[in-house]
Design a protein around this motif. Structure first.
Motif, PDB file in Angstrom:
ATOM      1  N   ALA A  31       0.502  -0.779  -0.311  1.00 16.37           N
ATOM      2  CA  ALA A  31      -0.187   0.362  -0.417  1.00 16.37           C
ATOM      3  C   ALA A  31       0.851   0.993   0.159  1.00 16.37           C
ATOM      4  O   ALA A  31       2.099   1.036   0.915  1.00 16.37           O
ATOM      5  N   GLN A 154      -8.414   2.335  -7.722  1.00 16.41           N
ATOM      6  CA  GLN A 154      -9.276   1.588  -7.046  1.00 16.41           C
ATOM      7  C   GLN A 154      -9.374   0.530  -5.713  1.00 16.41           C
ATOM      8  O   GLN A 154      -9.425   1.061  -5.024  1.00 16.41           O
ATOM      9  N   HIS A 155      -7.536   0.446  -6.196  1.00 15.51           N
ATOM     10  CA  HIS A 155      -7.230   0.258  -4.564  1.00 15.51           C
ATOM     11  C   HIS A 155      -6.290   1.367  -3.905  1.00 15.51           C
ATOM     12  O   HIS A 155      -5.013   0.601  -3.601  1.00 15.51           O
ATOM     13  N   HIS A 156      -6.476   2.960  -4.231  1.00 10.17           N
ATOM     14  CA  HIS A 156      -5.911   3.071  -3.143  1.00 10.17           C
ATOM     15  C   HIS A 156      -4.303   3.900  -3.250  1.00 10.17           C
ATOM     16  O   HIS A 156      -3.815   4.160  -2.541  1.00 10.17           O
ATOM     17  N   ARG A 157      -4.010   3.835  -5.183  1.00  8.69           N
ATOM     18  CA  ARG A 157      -2.654   3.722  -5.461  1.00  8.69           C
ATOM     19  C   ARG A 157      -3.216   4.684  -6.327  1.00  8.69           C
ATOM     20  O   ARG A 157      -1.758   4.563  -7.755  1.00  8.69           O
TER      21      ARG A 157
END
Length: 167
Positions: A31, A154-157
């Motif tokens: 993350a 969508q995956h906070h990247r």
């Protein structure tokens, strides 16, 4: 061997069969932004990776050949960031683009974790060069895998995708 594992994942069973070897295991999520129950890569993790590299180089001195395995869950983000910083440490005179090109040759889907790259850039005194080169890798990946930009957002990247767009 450098293992970067999710905190909640068990030790991979396949690694038990390896002969005795030098190994460092780190546990944090892939993350770049905080979230519930997310353990982010920190500057201390990058310092441990670089220490692993120094120890490995010292133990390999005088030997002609050796093997290094750097792995994470998918072999795309944490491990490619770690490999990039290890290469940058061993080859300080090579450009970040050259180093990341080598990583991309080894792992065509490379998308180095930006947070790790930022810490490595600072700790290795690269003046932002590693981060800028990572942005060019992200751009390359978005160009050949158009769906990846939406997936990463969508995956906070999203910060990585933004960097791709600016590179």
């Amino acid at each position: 061997m450098l293992s970067i594992l999710d905190p909640e994942e068990p030790e991979p069973a396949a690694l038990v069969r390896f002969a005795p070897h030098h190994r460092t295991t780190l546990r944090f999520h892939d993350a770049i932004e905080p979230g519930p129950d997310v353990i982010l890569p920190e500057a201390s993790h990058v310092a441990e990776i670089l220490s692993f590299g120094r120890d490995l180089a010292a133990s390999a001195a005088g030997r002609r050949k050796g093997h290094l395995l750097v792995h994470c869950h998918a072999g795309i983000s944490r491990s490619t960031a770690a490999l990039t910083m290890l290469l940058a440490q061993v080859y300080p005179d090579q450009s970040a683009d050259t180093l990341l090109s080598r990583v991309l040759d080894m792992r065509a889907k490379a998308w180095p974790n930006l947070r790790m790259m930022e810490f490595a850039d600072e700790q290795l005194g690269r003046g932002g060069e590693l981060v800028r080169a990572a942005g060019r890798i992200y751009r390359h990946q978005v160009e050949i895998r158009s769906h990846i930009a939406d997936f990463m957002r969508q995956h906070h990247r999203g910060r990585e995708v933004d960097l791709a767009e600016r590179s």
